[in-house]
Design a protein around this motif. Structure first.
Motif, PDB file in Angstrom:
ATOM      1  N   TYR A 145       4.494   1.354   8.584  1.00  0.00           N
ATOM      2  CA  TYR A 145       5.386   0.188   8.521  1.00  0.00           C
ATOM      3  C   TYR A 145       4.848  -0.853   7.541  1.00  0.00           C
ATOM      4  CZ  TYR A 145       6.586   2.504  12.887  1.00  0.00           C
ATOM      5  OH  TYR A 145       6.921   3.442  13.832  1.00  0.00           O
ATOM      6  N   ILE A 195       6.825  -2.189   3.990  1.00  0.00           N
ATOM      7  CA  ILE A 195       7.017  -3.605   3.671  1.00  0.00           C
ATOM      8  C   ILE A 195       6.254  -3.971   2.402  1.00  0.00           C
ATOM      9  CG2 ILE A 195       6.618  -5.957   4.496  1.00  0.00           C
ATOM     10  CD1 ILE A 195       6.961  -4.876   7.349  1.00  0.00           C
ATOM     11  N   LEU A 206       7.867  -5.536  -0.956  1.00  0.00           N
ATOM     12  CA  LEU A 206       7.386  -6.828  -1.452  1.00  0.00           C
ATOM     13  C   LEU A 206       6.904  -6.726  -2.889  1.00  0.00           C
ATOM     14  CD1 LEU A 206       5.309  -8.623   1.352  1.00  0.00           C
ATOM     15  CD2 LEU A 206       7.347  -9.454   0.187  1.00  0.00           C
ATOM     16  N   GLY A 251      -1.574  -7.112   4.986  1.00  0.00           N
ATOM     17  CA  GLY A 251      -0.587  -6.491   5.855  1.00  0.00           C
ATOM     18  C   GLY A 251      -1.219  -5.920   7.105  1.00  0.00           C
TER      19      GLY A 251
END
Length: 728
Positions: free
Chosen positions: A413, A417, A421, A670
């Motif tokens: 995940y 992302i 980004l 992250g």
């Protein structure tokens, strides 16, 4: 001949070689004498038999420590079996006392010969002589003494034996040190002289070869390879024969099942069934290591030999692969960022000291070491893709993201992302990068392709085997635990912030409701007892509550959740379910999502204290010549500065549309944010970000130093060019 070439050849003359060799000899002797008085090592060996299994802890006391919990080694005692314990204590402080905690509940144990040894002396104690040296607490009484062993009976939960260490172990006589140091320095000087002769020969007879060799050390691969290999060799001594603990047991069990049965399974027994309970990369690498290097006789050994036996240290040495590749990645990334060999050397040594040389990460089979190594390489590849605008870097960076997901399933995940980004920021910065939107889209698809090529085969395997496309089936348990922790009281939130906070914060709040109020708040009866998932006065009863499926008997949040998990698991097994772990994980995930939907604001709020809780995890390494309190303060300041370097670089990259900074930080940031959002966020979870945090601290220091130097030179030129300034 150019002047610099002529000077180089003059420096290689026999006279200068002799001078440098003598200098190496003197420096080597001085270094040996200094280290002999600074580096304090002690080997502790003893034999013991305990009437029930459990942890055996060996503490060592240094000036000002009062048996600090960090200064300990943990071993596993088998029930009613004589075992030899060998502990090598390395440090920079004189060890005043060694304490043995044989058990955590009443019972009997026997201890035989105890041997203490250092580089300078050795002493052995046995029978009556041992009894005279041992100091026992009030919870122990002597039952019997023979020349072979002493029998003790424990009447409480914290029995221990201690033995004073004579100062002669650490204060050698110069009459002993100087001859040994001189011999060591002579060997070092002889090696140096041989290198001098070899270099001189190449420079005079083979100048082209000399130039290539010199370039390979200064600019090429020779120096980083030799340095990383040397540091890896140094790290090997921190791998012990201590038992594999925690989640590392499952990784080891999978590796041994692959090795002995050809089945990816975390189940024990002679016929393990396939499972998907753990991520595949770390145990598969350990399995490959066993296939390549394990003796043939190990194929039929029991699991206990690998977990806490004669094969334990051997299998843990598979971590050295991750140590070497991690350090090499640190070197390449820092060199790319700073263009300075000195700064790169500093960053490599810092990451070695605080991570790749730390027993917490290399003397286990947890996944943090693998995660850190893959994160460093992933950041290096993504940064290279942005800077060089090469599709191959993005493809390899996507593959690194895939390997990260196969190490920490939750990273899938994070990676998705991160990919979006990075593509978004590159699109916004495409004019400055001088690339088209189509090319940026191509890079994004390439990263996605690299990720998919790595993770999809494993996900297909799980789909065919278990009907699920997940990488592993533990996500529901972790998320449910986090959702449960959202329900802690506000007073327990204060305890969560306090538990892993730096010492300066603790000193500020102790004595108030935000800190300790005179007793151990994390022990039984304390207001923060439910937060304690480590060793405590109630850890044994918590384990029994988990095994029995009795949440009403559990004290900690962790044990209560574990006991409820046991209940569900046993119910499904009684119903004949073939994959109860997968079903329970799905049930827990659904319940966790329901709980989060009920209180989304509380969940977002709790993310901040959980981020703080995991942030302060930089290893408290030993720093010579300072007190433990000063040592802690130094490491905490370093933790703060390195963390701020990472956070600043990420937000500057995001808000100022700097895709290079975002590529460098999106994976570690992250990971930190994700664990604060979905887990209980212990410092170990965020530790894989530490290498890149330290790299960015060094790179930021170099950039700021260069900018200050540039301003200083500019001001100096302006003063000299000003006609009003006197140059008298």
């Amino acid at each position: 001949m150019p002047a610099d070439r002529s000077a180089s050849f003059r420096s290689l003359s026999p006279g200068w070689s002799v001078v440098r060799t003598l200098l190496v000899l003197l420096l080597g002797l001085a270094a040996y004498i200094a280290l002999a008085h600074l580096h304090q090592s002690l080997d502790v060996d003893f034999e013991m038999r305990v009437d029930h299994s459990g942890p055996v802890e060996i503490y060592y006391d240094v000036p000002g420590s009062h048996f600090d919990p960090r200064l300990r080694e943990t071993r596993k005692a088998a029930q009613d079996s004589w075992q030899r314990y060998s502990i090598a204590i390395q440090g920079y402080r004189t060890i005043e006392e060694v304490r043995i905690d044989p058990m955590t509940r009443p019972g009997r144990f026997e201890i035989s010969e105890v041997r203490l040894s250092s580089r300078w002396t050795e002493r052995q104690f046995k029978g009556e002589a041992l009894l005279a040296e041992l100091q026992a607490n009030t919870e122990l009484k002597v039952v019997n003494t023979t020349p072979q062993a002493i029998t003790f009976e424990s009447t409480g939960a914290d029995p221990f034996l201690s033995i004073k260490v004579p100062q002669a172990f650490f204060r050698p006589d110069l009459g002993v040190v100087i001859p040994r140091g001189l011999l060591w320095a002579l060997k070092l000087a002889a090696v140096w002289l041989l290198l001098e002769l070899l270099v001189s020969y190449l420079a005079r007879r083979q100048p082209a070869v000399y130039a290539r060799v010199r370039h390979s050390f200064v600019q090429g691969w020779a120096l980083p390879l030799l340095l990383c290999a040397g540091l890896t060799y140094h790290s090997e001594r921190h791998i012990t024969d201590g038992p594999v603990l925690g989640d590392g047991i499952q990784n080891l069990l999978i590796a041994t099942n692959l090795y002995q049965h050809g089945v990816f399974s975390h189940e024990g027994g002679a016929n393990p069934q396939p499972t998907d309970f753990r991520e595949p990369l770390p145990p598969m690498v350990a399995y490959a290591y066993l296939v390549l290097f394990a003796p043939n006789s190990s194929e039929h050994l029991e699991f206990g030999h690998f977990r806490a036996g004669d094969m334990t240290r051997f299998v843990k040495k598979s971590n050295l692969l991750w140590v070497f590749t991690g350090l090499l990645g640190v070197w390449l990334l820092t060199r790319r960022l700073t263009h300075s060999v000195g700064a790169t050397l500093v960053a490599t040594l810092l990451t070695c000291v605080f991570f790749f040389n730390a027993p917490e990460y290399i003397d286990t089979l947890y996944t943090e070491l693998t995660t850190a190594t893959v994160s460093v390489w992933g950041s290096y590849l993504l940064y290279g893709g942005v800077k060089d605008k090469k599709t191959g870097y993005f493809l390899a960076g996507g593959a690194a993201m895939g390997l990260l997901a196969l190490t920490k399933a939750s990273s899938l995940y994070i990676n998705l992302i991160a990919l979006l980004l990075l593509v978004a920021v590159m699109l916004l910065a495409r004019q400055r990068m001088q690339v088209s939107a189509r090319r940026v889209a191509t890079w994004g698809l390439t990263m996605g392709l690299g990720l998919a090529l790595v993770v999809i085969p494993w996900m297909v395997r799980n789909h065919l085997q278990f009907g699920s496309m997940r990488i592993s089936d533990r996500g529901g348990l972790i998320l449910h635990g986090r959702a449960t922790l959202n329900n802690m009281t506000n007073d327990e939130v204060i305890g969560l912030i306090y538990e892993k906070s730096p010492s300066i914060y603790r000193r500020l709040v102790d004595g108030t409701r935000f800190g300790q109020t005179g007793r151990d708040e994390f022990e039984r009866g304390g207001r923060w007892q439910r937060l304690n998932r480590g060793l405590s006065s109630f850890w044994k009863s918590d384990i029994e509550a988990i095994r029995a499926g009795r949440p009403d008997l559990a004290v900690s949040f962790h044990a209560e959740a574990g006991a409820r998990y046991t209940i569900l698991l046993e119910q499904l097994r009684a119903q004949g379910n073939h994959y109860p772990e997968e079903v329970v994980d799905g049930m827990r995930r659904d319940e966790a999502i329901r709980m989060l939907k009920e209180r989304p604001g509380r969940h977002l709020f709790m993310t901040l204290p959980f981020f703080w809780h995991g942030f302060w995890g930089l290893k408290k390494v030993e720093i010579p010549l300072v007190s433990l309190a000063t040592q802690d303060a130094i490491v905490e300041v370093l933790n703060l500065l390195a963390g701020l370097a990472l956070l600043t670089a990420f937000f500057v990259g995001l808000l100022r549309r700097r895709p290079d900074l975002l590529a460098l930080t999106v994976l570690p940031f992250g990971l930190m944010s994700f664990y604060a959002f979905v887990s209980h966020s212990i410092p170990r979870y965020m530790s894989p970000a530490h290498p890149i945090m330290l790299i960015l601290l060094v790179a930021t220091s170099v950039a700021l130093g260069g900018r200050m130097l540039g301003h200083l030179k500019k001001n100096t030129r302006q003063r000299h060019s000003d006609p009003g300034v006197s140059h008298a």
